[in-house]
Scaffold this active site. Sequence first.
Site, short mmCIF file in Angstrom:
data_model
loop_
_atom_site.label_atom_id
_atom_site.label_comp_id
_atom_site.label_asym_id
_atom_site.label_seq_id
_atom_site.Cartn_x
_atom_site.Cartn_y
_atom_site.Cartn_z
CB SER A 75 36.60 50.88 47.62
OG SER A 75 35.70 49.86 48.03
CG ASP B 190 35.32 45.55 43.85
OD1 ASP B 190 35.94 45.69 44.92
OD2 ASP B 190 34.15 45.95 43.72
CG ASP C 235 28.00 38.66 42.54
OD1 ASP C 235 28.28 38.34 43.70
OD2 ASP C 235 26.83 38.80 42.15
CB VAL C 236 32.35 36.90 46.23
CG1 VAL C 236 33.61 37.73 45.97
CG2 VAL C 236 31.39 37.62 47.16
CE1 TYR D 9 30.90 42.14 58.93
CE2 TYR D 9 31.98 42.32 61.07
CZ TYR D 9 32.00 42.47 59.69
OH TYR D 9 33.15 42.92 59.07
N PRO E 128 35.24 52.92 53.70
CG PRO E 128 35.48 53.54 51.47
CD PRO E 128 36.21 52.86 52.58
#
Length: 261
Positions: free
Chosen positions: A13, A34, A45-46, A137, A173
């Site tokens: 996405s 993904d 799943d990273v 972040y 998204p």
Amino acid sequence: MSKKRVLITGGASGLGAAMAAAFRARGDDVLVADLTEVPDGIRLDVTSDDDWAAALAWVEENWGGLDILVNNAGIATGGRIDVVSLDEWRKVIDINLLGVVRGCRTFTPMLKAQGSGHILNTASLAGLVHPPAMSSYTAVKAGVVALSETLSYELHPHGIDVTALCPGFIKTPLAQSLAGSDAAMDAIAARLINKSPYTAEQVAAAVLKGLDRKAMVILPDPAARKAVWTKRFARPLYDREQRKFGARIKSITEGQSGAGA
């Protein structure tokens, strides 16, 4: 231009999907990795070493090598330092920073053995300019930028290029992943994302151009380039604007607190 073999994390996405479409449009083979499985994709799943090992095994078995690794998976987060919990810090570090580290560690031996390859790490404009109330972040995205620069020098003798992608706010998204403890800042960030004039498709087109010229940093949108320029060459103006934003956040959050009292 020869066909490339491309693996994209978080490619189901948003920006990842737009990059996948752009690579495919020019004839490249793309594997989307993904949490959400898609046709011609794998689940990844990273934060899972086992999932990364499975991704490497898939590439070895089906392609015999890799030309471009795109470490794109991530979540949106942020908030005031005295509001965001340490568990939220650990989560964003594990996904947004260590997820990239795991990808680089997993595929670097293959790329070294080939003597070629390109790693694209999705960072953010927030890795280069650091607004208030976004410390979790900005810290991890600055880490991705630093990691990418370090690896670009470390891996260059092996024929491997490394690029950091640093877009500003993009209409994707990603805002849906904002679910932190600082609801006021989540709302501000969501508005900035949803109001952005830049689409994922525009950024993806800039990515392909940047990779072709082997840029170390890709600043795909004019607003991102302006922000970096201002910080570098007009620092007093940059500081004033960030402090004004900090004051605005104080006013908004204190007002909301008062309204709920």
